[in-house]
Design an enzyme around this catalytic site. Structure first.
Site, PDB file in Angstrom:
ATOM      1  N   ARG A 143       0.911  -1.072  -0.043  1.00 33.42           N
ATOM      2  CA  ARG A 143       0.095   0.081  -0.105  1.00 33.42           C
ATOM      3  C   ARG A 143       0.933   1.353  -0.315  1.00 33.42           C
ATOM      4  O   ARG A 143       0.454   2.330  -0.345  1.00 33.42           O
ATOM      5  CB  ARG A 143      -0.713  -0.129   1.137  1.00 33.42           C
ATOM      6  CG  ARG A 143      -1.793  -1.221   1.148  1.00 33.42           C
ATOM      7  CD  ARG A 143      -2.552  -1.140   2.711  1.00 33.42           C
ATOM      8  NE  ARG A 143      -1.308  -1.638   3.566  1.00 33.42           N
ATOM      9  CZ  ARG A 143      -1.742  -1.461   4.904  1.00 33.42           C
ATOM     10  NH1 ARG A 143      -2.992  -1.158   5.431  1.00 33.42           N
ATOM     11  NH2 ARG A 143      -0.772  -1.884   5.770  1.00 33.42           N
TER      12      ARG A 143
ATOM     13  N   GLN B  31       2.401  23.759  20.238  1.00 31.76           N
ATOM     14  CA  GLN B  31       2.028  24.592  18.964  1.00 31.76           C
ATOM     15  C   GLN B  31       2.338  23.616  17.943  1.00 31.76           C
ATOM     16  O   GLN B  31       3.408  22.916  17.920  1.00 31.76           O
ATOM     17  CB  GLN B  31       2.789  25.999  18.473  1.00 31.76           C
ATOM     18  CG  GLN B  31       1.973  26.875  19.703  1.00 31.76           C
ATOM     19  CD  GLN B  31       2.285  28.384  19.042  1.00 31.76           C
ATOM     20  OE1 GLN B  31       2.131  29.267  19.854  1.00 31.76           O
ATOM     21  NE2 GLN B  31       3.164  28.660  18.145  1.00 31.76           N
TER      22      GLN B  31
ATOM     23  N   ASN C 249       3.080  24.378  14.105  1.00 27.35           N
ATOM     24  CA  ASN C 249       2.936  25.305  12.900  1.00 27.35           C
ATOM     25  C   ASN C 249       3.500  24.907  11.658  1.00 27.35           C
ATOM     26  O   ASN C 249       4.127  23.804  11.324  1.00 27.35           O
ATOM     27  CB  ASN C 249       4.079  26.714  13.216  1.00 27.35           C
ATOM     28  CG  ASN C 249       3.649  27.164  14.848  1.00 27.35           C
ATOM     29  OD1 ASN C 249       2.359  27.362  15.001  1.00 27.35           O
ATOM     30  ND2 ASN C 249       4.728  27.686  15.315  1.00 27.35           N
TER      31      ASN C 249
ATOM     32  N   ARG D  73      13.602  32.010   5.408  1.00 30.20           N
ATOM     33  CA  ARG D  73      12.820  32.440   6.607  1.00 30.20           C
ATOM     34  C   ARG D  73      14.013  32.266   7.708  1.00 30.20           C
ATOM     35  O   ARG D  73      14.204  31.108   7.955  1.00 30.20           O
ATOM     36  CB  ARG D  73      11.536  31.508   7.006  1.00 30.20           C
ATOM     37  CG  ARG D  73      10.548  31.821   5.778  1.00 30.20           C
ATOM     38  CD  ARG D  73       9.398  31.055   6.028  1.00 30.20           C
ATOM     39  NE  ARG D  73       8.094  31.032   5.064  1.00 30.20           N
ATOM     40  CZ  ARG D  73       7.322  31.823   5.108  1.00 30.20           C
ATOM     41  NH1 ARG D  73       6.938  32.608   6.436  1.00 30.20           N
ATOM     42  NH2 ARG D  73       6.316  31.795   4.087  1.00 30.20           N
TER      43      ARG D  73
ATOM     44  N   HIS E   8      15.541  33.064  13.356  1.00 29.98           N
ATOM     45  CA  HIS E   8      14.665  33.267  14.529  1.00 29.98           C
ATOM     46  C   HIS E   8      15.072  32.617  15.976  1.00 29.98           C
ATOM     47  O   HIS E   8      15.415  31.405  15.846  1.00 29.98           O
ATOM     48  CB  HIS E   8      13.300  33.180  14.436  1.00 29.98           C
ATOM     49  CG  HIS E   8      12.805  33.706  13.097  1.00 29.98           C
ATOM     50  ND1 HIS E   8      11.888  33.129  12.114  1.00 29.98           N
ATOM     51  CD2 HIS E   8      13.117  35.047  12.420  1.00 29.98           C
ATOM     52  CE1 HIS E   8      11.775  33.920  11.121  1.00 29.98           C
ATOM     53  NE2 HIS E   8      12.445  35.134  11.237  1.00 29.98           N
TER      54      HIS E   8
ATOM     55  N   LYS F 215      12.204  23.109  18.867  1.00 31.33           N
ATOM     56  CA  LYS F 215      11.451  23.055  17.715  1.00 31.33           C
ATOM     57  C   LYS F 215      11.766  21.604  17.250  1.00 31.33           C
ATOM     58  O   LYS F 215      12.932  21.222  17.146  1.00 31.33           O
ATOM     59  CB  LYS F 215      11.995  24.036  16.749  1.00 31.33           C
ATOM     60  CG  LYS F 215      11.360  25.578  16.897  1.00 31.33           C
ATOM     61  CD  LYS F 215      11.884  26.278  15.759  1.00 31.33           C
ATOM     62  CE  LYS F 215      11.546  27.951  16.014  1.00 31.33           C
ATOM     63  NZ  LYS F 215      12.073  28.792  15.060  1.00 31.33           N
TER      64      LYS F 215
ATOM     65  N   HIS G  13      16.925  29.684  14.326  1.00 32.45           N
ATOM     66  CA  HIS G  13      16.704  28.636  13.420  1.00 32.45           C
ATOM     67  C   HIS G  13      16.323  29.426  12.224  1.00 32.45           C
ATOM     68  O   HIS G  13      15.545  30.337  12.320  1.00 32.45           O
ATOM     69  CB  HIS G  13      15.594  27.894  13.979  1.00 32.45           C
ATOM     70  CG  HIS G  13      14.893  26.943  12.904  1.00 32.45           C
ATOM     71  ND1 HIS G  13      13.704  27.278  12.343  1.00 32.45           N
ATOM     72  CD2 HIS G  13      15.256  25.975  12.108  1.00 32.45           C
ATOM     73  CE1 HIS G  13      13.550  26.656  11.438  1.00 32.45           C
ATOM     74  NE2 HIS G  13      14.363  25.672  11.052  1.00 32.45           N
TER      75      HIS G  13
ATOM     76  N   TYR H  54       6.375  22.470  11.967  1.00 35.33           N
ATOM     77  CA  TYR H  54       7.334  22.776  13.104  1.00 35.33           C
ATOM     78  C   TYR H  54       6.229  22.295  14.285  1.00 35.33           C
ATOM     79  O   TYR H  54       5.138  22.507  14.548  1.00 35.33           O
ATOM     80  CB  TYR H  54       7.303  24.015  13.439  1.00 35.33           C
ATOM     81  CG  TYR H  54       8.066  25.139  12.192  1.00 35.33           C
ATOM     82  CD1 TYR H  54       8.950  25.901  12.620  1.00 35.33           C
ATOM     83  CD2 TYR H  54       7.005  25.344  11.043  1.00 35.33           C
ATOM     84  CE1 TYR H  54       9.408  26.781  11.555  1.00 35.33           C
ATOM     85  CE2 TYR H  54       7.585  26.209  10.283  1.00 35.33           C
ATOM     86  CZ  TYR H  54       8.878  26.903  10.465  1.00 35.33           C
ATOM     87  OH  TYR H  54       9.147  27.759   9.395  1.00 35.33           O
TER      88      TYR H  54
ATOM     89  N   LYS I 123      11.921  42.348   7.760  1.00 36.83           N
ATOM     90  CA  LYS I 123      11.976  42.354   9.050  1.00 36.83           C
ATOM     91  C   LYS I 123      13.484  41.376   9.218  1.00 36.83           C
ATOM     92  O   LYS I 123      14.491  41.375   9.999  1.00 36.83           O
ATOM     93  CB  LYS I 123      10.974  41.612  10.134  1.00 36.83           C
ATOM     94  CG  LYS I 123      11.275  41.119  11.342  1.00 36.83           C
ATOM     95  CD  LYS I 123       9.872  40.710  11.863  1.00 36.83           C
ATOM     96  CE  LYS I 123      10.180  40.075  13.415  1.00 36.83           C
ATOM     97  NZ  LYS I 123       8.862  39.748  13.960  1.00 36.83           N
ATOM     98  N   ASP I 124      13.459  40.069   8.485  1.00 34.96           N
ATOM     99  CA  ASP I 124      14.546  39.247   8.487  1.00 34.96           C
ATOM    100  C   ASP I 124      15.835  39.911   7.901  1.00 34.96           C
ATOM    101  O   ASP I 124      17.056  39.380   8.377  1.00 34.96           O
ATOM    102  CB  ASP I 124      14.260  37.874   7.743  1.00 34.96           C
ATOM    103  CG  ASP I 124      13.285  36.820   8.814  1.00 34.96           C
ATOM    104  OD1 ASP I 124      13.063  37.420   9.983  1.00 34.96           O
ATOM    105  OD2 ASP I 124      12.641  35.919   8.184  1.00 34.96           O
TER     106      ASP I 124
END
Length: 177
Positions: free
Chosen positions: A23, A46, A48, A59, A62, A72, A119, A132, A167-168
């Site tokens: 399968r 969380q 995400n 990205r 952070h 994470k 990260h 995440y 911002k980054d």
């Protein structure tokens, strides 16, 4: 599940062990008992996900400051990424070191990132998605970041960065604590 140490203290690659038959395959991507047995945190508040239209989307980088620092667990669910982490823990033997990981959909791998790490990731294919698990709720006042091209780290990105948020791109040069 297999837990593979990285060159950075406490960061771990997690490889699932898919069971295949006619399968397709089935795999366990989270097991509290096995992760705890490997010394990893297992409480996540969380889940995400992000979607990125174009290859070359960056990205990051952070993190959240204590007491809101977060663990994470990163999975690439579609496409391919270069996932990069930097150890920002001043008392760590791998302080200010970075490591990159090639993660792609279907490779059965996840990256466990401990508290105190920055990260980020760069998409290497169009239409890439990332999932995440996060141990602490996002707290805007605890948010921090380091610039993706900060000479303090000298990250060797796998491709050219062509899409990045204002911002980054604007995080200041890193200043050790």
């Amino acid at each position: 599940m297999r837990f593979i140490p990285t060159t950075l203290k406490d960061a771990v690659l997690i490889e699932a062990e898919p069971r295949e038959d006619h399968r397709g395959w089935f795999e366990r991507t989270f097991c509290m008992e096995e992760m705890a047995g490997a010394g990893l945190k297992t409480a996540f508040v969380q889940h995400n996900s992000s979607y990125n239209h174009a290859a070359g989307t960056l990205r990051g980088m952070h993190y959240q400051r204590a007491p809101h620092a977060e663990v994470k667990v990163i999975t690439c669910t579609r496409g391919r990424i270069q996932d990069v982490i930097i150890d920002l823990r001043p008392d760590s033997p791998t302080y200010l070191k970075w490591e990159g990981f090639d993660l792609k959909a279907g490779d059965h791998r996840q990256l466990y990132i401990p508290e105190g790490f920055a990260h980020g990731y760069l998409t290497l294919e169009d239409a890439t998605a990332v999932s995440y698990l996060v141990s602490t709720a996002y707290t805007p006042g605890a948010e921090g970041g380091v610039r993706w091209d900060d000479p303090a780290f000298g990250i060797d990105w796998a491709a050219e960065v062509s899409v990045i948020s204002e911002k980054d791109a604007a995080w200041p040069d890193f200043q050790p604590a």
